[in-house]
Motif scaffolding. Structure first.
Motif, PDB file in Angstrom:
ATOM      1  N   ALA A 132      28.359 -17.676  13.134  1.00 13.30           N
ATOM      2  CA  ALA A 132      28.399 -17.693  14.600  1.00 13.30           C
ATOM      3  C   ALA A 132      28.389 -19.121  15.133  1.00 13.30           C
ATOM      4  O   ALA A 132      29.073 -19.441  16.122  1.00 13.30           O
ATOM      5  N   GLU A 133      27.641 -20.002  14.486  1.00 11.72           N
ATOM      6  CA  GLU A 133      27.600 -21.399  14.909  1.00 11.72           C
ATOM      7  C   GLU A 133      28.962 -22.066  14.760  1.00 11.72           C
ATOM      8  O   GLU A 133      29.387 -22.844  15.625  1.00 11.72           O
TER       9      GLU A 133
ATOM     10  N   PRO B 178      26.486 -17.412  20.220  1.00 11.91           N
ATOM     11  CA  PRO B 178      25.996 -16.494  19.177  1.00 11.91           C
ATOM     12  C   PRO B 178      25.385 -15.197  19.720  1.00 11.91           C
ATOM     13  O   PRO B 178      25.766 -14.110  19.262  1.00 11.91           O
TER      14      PRO B 178
ATOM     15  N   ASP C 116      26.580 -13.225  11.048  1.00  6.78           N
ATOM     16  CA  ASP C 116      25.744 -14.184  10.343  1.00  6.78           C
ATOM     17  C   ASP C 116      25.573 -15.438  11.198  1.00  6.78           C
ATOM     18  O   ASP C 116      26.563 -16.006  11.678  1.00  6.78           O
ATOM     19  N   PRO C 117      24.333 -15.874  11.434  1.00  7.05           N
ATOM     20  CA  PRO C 117      24.102 -17.000  12.350  1.00  7.05           C
ATOM     21  C   PRO C 117      24.883 -18.269  11.997  1.00  7.05           C
ATOM     22  O   PRO C 117      25.353 -18.976  12.897  1.00  7.05           O
ATOM     23  N   ARG C 118      25.036 -18.561  10.722  1.00  5.97           N
ATOM     24  CA  ARG C 118      25.785 -19.762  10.333  1.00  5.97           C
ATOM     25  C   ARG C 118      27.268 -19.614  10.684  1.00  5.97           C
ATOM     26  O   ARG C 118      27.915 -20.579  11.117  1.00  5.97           O
TER      27      ARG C 118
END
Length: 239
Positions: free
Chosen positions: A151-152, A139, A147-149
């Motif tokens: 990227a995960e 990430p 968006d972090p979600r």
């Protein structure tokens, strides 16, 4: 008017979904788009695969390559119906030059310290080596600004690149005979932005746009990326 088909070529540690926001943008603007898989096994094989996709198109093609995809279109762009090349946070190789040679002329990015090397079987030969990004580092290094979600999800669905591809020289440099455009991601932590700038300047691209963007500029600035691709399409459309 012979309007080019746009073929979006993804890079290492990603798949065609990395282009999704730009694909949507281009489709909404009325363009014909293809986003084929790149198998990330070797530069020659990947370029041959993309070239085959291009040559099956009945009409002109603009190739847009992200990251390692820039090296792929450098070679695949030799297809006769390819009329334009767009490099997005990409490598632009000289004929006979490898990714490692180009990258080796500049300080390492944050990516170098966050790679994982995993053997994979090769029929009738010694094992190959897959290169991927550590999941925790993906990430901030590869998908910064995303968006972090999202990227995960991208971090755990990487398409690794064969280690052999880093040392494989480009058999040709299509930018010598085909016009090109480029996007520099100024906040790139995967490729040193100076590598992008150097390659674009050496290739004498028609237009270089610099964006305050991370490596996955297609996710953070899809409209701006589509604008550059659309410029290439417009300037290569023939009567």
């Amino acid at each position: 008017m012979a309007t080019p088909t746009i073929i979006l070529v993804h890079g290492a540690f990603a798949d065609s979904a990395s282009w999704a926001p730009v694909t949507r943008e281009l489709l909404d603007r009325g363009h014909t788009v293809l986003a084929p898989p790149v198998y990330n096994r070797s530069l020659a094989e990947d370029a041959a695969s993309v070239r085959a996709v291009a040559e099956h198109v009945d009409g002109p093609v603009v190739l847009a390559g992200h990251s390692y995809g820039g090296a792929v279109i450098t070679v695949a762009g030799a297809a006769e119906n390819v009329v334009g090349l767009v490099f997005v946070s990409g490598y632009v190789l000289e004929e006979g030059e490898s990714l490692g040679q180009l990258q080796g002329g500049f300080p390492d990015s944050d990516l170098a310290a966050n790679l994982v090397y995993t053997p994979y079987p090769v029929a009738g030969s010694e094992d190959g080596t897959d290169v991927s990004v550590t999941i925790d580092a993906f990430p901030p290094v590869f998908a910064a600004g995303v968006d972090p979600r999202t990227a995960e999800v991208l971090a755990v669905s990487q398409r690794p690149l064969s280690g052999a591809a880093f040392g494989e020289p480009a058999s040709t440099a299509a930018w010598k005979t085909t016009p090109g455009w480029g996007i520099v991601s100024a906040d790139d932590h995967t490729i040193n932005p100076e590598v992008e700038r150097f390659g674009y300047e050496r290739a004498g691209l028609r237009q270089v746009v610099e964006l305050p963007a991370p490596h996955l500029v297609m996710h953070t600035h899809p409209a701006e990326v589509a604008d550059v691709i659309e410029t290439a399409v417009r300037e290569t459309t023939t009567d």
